[in-house]
Design a protein around this motif. Structure first.
Motif, PDB file in Angstrom:
ATOM      1  N   ILE A 121      14.049  45.695  47.789  1.00  0.00           N
ATOM      2  CA  ILE A 121      15.393  46.279  47.888  1.00  0.00           C
ATOM      3  C   ILE A 121      16.245  46.003  46.654  1.00  0.00           C
ATOM      4  N   THR A 122      15.774  45.138  45.765  1.00  0.00           N
ATOM      5  CA  THR A 122      16.609  44.753  44.622  1.00  0.00           C
ATOM      6  C   THR A 122      16.110  45.292  43.289  1.00  0.00           C
ATOM      7  N   LYS A 133      16.619  38.236  40.228  1.00  0.00           N
ATOM      8  CA  LYS A 133      17.105  39.378  41.003  1.00  0.00           C
ATOM      9  C   LYS A 133      16.792  39.268  42.495  1.00  0.00           C
ATOM     10  N   LEU A 147       6.621  41.824  54.191  1.00  0.00           N
ATOM     11  CA  LEU A 147       6.463  42.767  55.309  1.00  0.00           C
ATOM     12  C   LEU A 147       5.420  43.846  54.994  1.00  0.00           C
ATOM     13  N   SER A 162      21.468  49.485  45.063  1.00  0.00           N
ATOM     14  CA  SER A 162      20.725  49.324  46.290  1.00  0.00           C
ATOM     15  C   SER A 162      21.669  49.170  47.471  1.00  0.00           C
ATOM     16  N   PRO A 209      21.172  48.345  50.672  1.00  0.00           N
ATOM     17  CA  PRO A 209      21.071  47.147  51.512  1.00  0.00           C
ATOM     18  C   PRO A 209      21.770  45.928  50.895  1.00  0.00           C
ATOM     19  N   LEU A 210      22.039  45.983  49.595  1.00  0.00           N
ATOM     20  CA  LEU A 210      22.649  44.820  48.954  1.00  0.00           C
ATOM     21  C   LEU A 210      24.164  44.760  49.101  1.00  0.00           C
ATOM     22  N   TYR A 226      25.199  41.682  50.872  1.00  0.00           N
ATOM     23  CA  TYR A 226      25.001  40.487  50.034  1.00  0.00           C
ATOM     24  C   TYR A 226      26.166  40.340  49.050  1.00  0.00           C
ATOM     25  N   LYS A 282      26.975  36.458  47.951  1.00  0.00           N
ATOM     26  CA  LYS A 282      25.669  35.943  47.537  1.00  0.00           C
ATOM     27  C   LYS A 282      25.238  36.494  46.173  1.00  0.00           C
ATOM     28  N   GLU A 309      26.588  42.762  39.079  1.00  0.00           N
ATOM     29  CA  GLU A 309      25.453  43.040  38.186  1.00  0.00           C
ATOM     30  C   GLU A 309      24.132  43.156  38.961  1.00  0.00           C
ATOM     31  N   LYS A 310      24.010  42.354  40.035  1.00  0.00           N
ATOM     32  CA  LYS A 310      22.741  42.305  40.764  1.00  0.00           C
ATOM     33  C   LYS A 310      22.587  43.397  41.816  1.00  0.00           C
ATOM     34  N   TYR A 365      22.637  46.490  41.199  1.00  0.00           N
ATOM     35  CA  TYR A 365      21.960  47.648  40.608  1.00  0.00           C
ATOM     36  C   TYR A 365      20.451  47.525  40.754  1.00  0.00           C
ATOM     37  N   TYR A 366      19.853  48.640  41.147  1.00  0.00           N
ATOM     38  CA  TYR A 366      18.452  48.671  41.572  1.00  0.00           C
ATOM     39  C   TYR A 366      17.483  48.791  40.395  1.00  0.00           C
ATOM     40  N   LEU A 385      14.111  51.782  53.821  1.00  0.00           N
ATOM     41  CA  LEU A 385      14.048  51.872  52.358  1.00  0.00           C
ATOM     42  C   LEU A 385      12.648  52.172  51.787  1.00  0.00           C
ATOM     43  N   SER A 442      12.535  44.020  57.899  1.00  0.00           N
ATOM     44  CA  SER A 442      12.582  42.590  57.607  1.00  0.00           C
ATOM     45  C   SER A 442      14.049  42.274  57.436  1.00  0.00           C
ATOM     46  N   HIS A 491      15.255  34.570  60.707  1.00  0.00           N
ATOM     47  CA  HIS A 491      14.731  35.773  60.052  1.00  0.00           C
ATOM     48  C   HIS A 491      13.692  36.428  60.953  1.00  0.00           C
TER      49      HIS A 491
END
Lengths: 151, 417
Positions: free
Chosen positions: A79-80, A98, A107, B40, B42-43, B46, B51, B55-56, B58-59, B291, B320, B327
């Motif tokens: 996802i990242t 990242k 998964l 992204s 899903p981020l 975050y 978290k 900057e982070k 971006y996919y 995704l 996940s 988790h």
């Protein structure tokens, strides 16, 4: 723009004796030191990126690491964008800066070859020791139970 | 040859990378309503929780468009598509011609039609701009109501707790995470989330948002009122097909595609959360908005758009997801209606739960909570419809591995690449 991996490690379960030396040397290779004692004294030493399969009551053991697939599901599920292919060697690497530890790669990896790394924060996998030349697990297997194949 | 992609998320990236496996020459145009470099979704939770920094989110790297020879047109909306003329009309009156088109418009949040929606501090939770707005609206102690106890609603709730808000989650069903868990699993997860301060109101829904200009309270179906400084709607997403209404494009719930990701219109493809694709376990077409699917479908479309010949094999929902220090991984059918075999292992004290649903020796679905190492091997057995009856009990083990598989299966798998 089509890069594929050039090397893959295959296990030979007939000759593996389950000594775990591949794991020990893998930890050493990724610890930032060349000294085995220092590497293992480290507080947060890296987890091994090779998985020794063994089960109680089963007489077979073998070591397994990332297959560096031609069509890698881990990269597609990431996802990242942390999971990526190295343009020069074709090895699949995880950019630990990242990675957020969502475990989507775990998964989808059909080989179960990706682990939660030390402190369970980021994904950890075999990188074919690309910064060091040949994979250290292959070099240090006393029984040649790991074979590096050029593909 | 001119490739055009509507959308700039995961399916678009899959398509760009699929095209470039075959064609390194021809231009790709990417059009997105959002002004951002490919990021992204899903981020966003975050980022909101603190978290990760901007900057982070971006996919792909900053030089991505340049390297893949993509011309991005960002912050522009496609108003309509003329499939006969092969033209797109943008909101600034620009016209763009395409030879091959990918529709990757994703999903849009579903919002129930209730009173008071227009008030300030009513949000959705799907885009970067959503969390940027939420970020400005919260402060420690703020009272937040999250409508919807699914995957994204709970990620929103977790982020808000981490930012010091008081959070209440309203869920219509009788359990949280209804689509991916069963009662047992949902209880386990809910107990954990409650420990971190999230309050839950189940079997209830919001019927009105009360307040002057901004949200002050919400009113429930049961007439109860809950004070709120902000409300986040996170009930679900529906395929974003508004601009294609009244066109010949065939749409059921999502856009209908074949195994090559082609729509019913020549040279027009679709991928990601906007399509109905084949569910391998159910054996029918449906929207599976996850995704990895979006990437894989986009890639299949891209390869075919560039003249390759590649088929999408279908998939099934897999997830996940984690909250705080719990988790879980889930996949396929986890609440089987038909008679099928169910294997379970619950260790309440360790908060571990493993459940496997089987039919005719094949895995239909699974729930793994706090015990999910090497789950991909199980997903692979599902995908390949492997008969697991000979070793089914072992699927419940924390350390399930290749030695639990028959020798020939194991060897075939390890040596197949």
């Amino acid at each position: 723009m089509l890069v594929k991996t050039k090397k893959r490690i295959y296990p030979k379960e007939e000759v593996c004796i389950g000594c775990h030396l591949c794991e020990i040397y893998c930890v050493l290779a990724h610890s930032g030191t060349r000294d085995l004692i220092k590497a293992f004294k480290k507080k947060d030493r890296p987890s091994p990126r090779v998985i020794v399969e063994e089960k109680e009551g089963v007489h077979v053991t073998f070591a397994l690491q990332c297959r560096h697939c031609d069509d890698p599901l881990c990269i597609k599920a990431c996802i990242t964008g942390a999971m990526h292919r190295d343009e020069n060697t074709g090895a699949i690497l995880c950019d630990e800066e990242k990675c957020v530890g969502c475990w989507s790669c775990i998964l989808v990896c059909p080989y179960g070859a990706i682990r939660r790394g030390e402190n369970k924060k980021v994904a950890s996998k075999c990188d074919l020791c690309i910064e060091k030349g040949d994979p250290i697990c292959v070099q240090n297997c006393p029984n040649s139970a790991l074979e590096l194949v050029e593909v | 040859m001119k490739y055009v992609i509507i959308g700039n998320s995961i399916a678009a990236a899959g398509c760009i990378e699929g095209i470039r496996k075959i064609d390194n020459e021809n231009e790709i145009i990417v059009i997105s309503q959002e002004p951002y470099h490919i990021y992204s979704r899903p981020l966003i939770s975050y980022w909101l929780s603190g978290k990760i920094n901007e900057e982070k989110i971006y996919y792909r790297p900053w030089d991505y468009y340049e390297k893949y020879r993509v011309k991005p047109i960002l912050g522009r909306k496609v108003e309509r598509v003329d499939f006969d003329e092969k033209k797109l009309y943008l909101d600034n009156n620009d016209e763009i011609y395409y030879d091959k088109l990918l529709i990757a418009t994703g999903g849009k949040p579903f919002i129930p039609n209730i009173l008071g929606l227009a008030k300030k501090n009513v949000f959705t939770f799907i885009k970067f701009d959503d969390v940027k707005a939420i970020d400005k609206a919260i402060c420690p102690g703020a009272k937040a109501v999250v409508v919807g106890g699914g995957l994204s609603g709970l990620k929103a709730a977790e982020a808000l707790i981490k930012r010091g808000c008081e959070v209440t989650v309203i869920e219509l069903a009788e359990r949280i995470l209804g689509s991916i868990l069963d009662d047992e699993g949902a209880k386990l997860v809910q107990n954990e989330l409650e420990k971190y301060g999230i309050k839950f109101v189940l079997k209830n829904s919001v019927i009105e948002i009360l307040g002057e200009e901004r949200v002050e309270k919400i009113k429930l179906q049961t007439q109860e009122e809950i004070p709120a400084d902000l409300v986040i709607f996170s009930i679900g997403v529906v395929p974003n097909v508004d601009i294609f209404k009244d066109t010949p494009l065939k749409i059921n719930r999502g856009i209908i595609v074949n195994t090559k990701m082609e729509t019913n219109i020549p040279d027009v493809y679709a991928a990601g959360d906007v399509v109905e694709a084949f569910d391998l376990i159910l054996g029918e077409k449906r929207v599976i908005p996850i995704l990895p699917n979006a990437y894989i479908q986009g890639e299949v479309a891209g390869i075919n758009m560039a003249g390759g010949d590649f088929e999408y094999e279908g998939s099934f929902p897999i997830n996940s997801i984690g909250f705080f220090d719990i988790h879980m991984m889930t996949g396929g059918i986890v609440n089987p209606k038909e008679d099928c075999e169910v294997l379970k292992r619950l260790e309440r004290d360790r908060k571990i739960y493993r459940k496997i649903c089987l039919k005719d020796g094949r895995i239909l679905g699974f729930i793994f909570i706090n015990s999910f190492d090497r789950t991909g091997m199980i997903v692979d057995l599902m995908k390949n419809k492997v008969d697991v009856s000979g070793f089914k009990e072992r699927l419940l083990l924390d350390n399930f591995g290749f030695l639990d598989l028959p020798k020939e299966v194991r060897r075939e798998k390890i040596w197949r690449v």
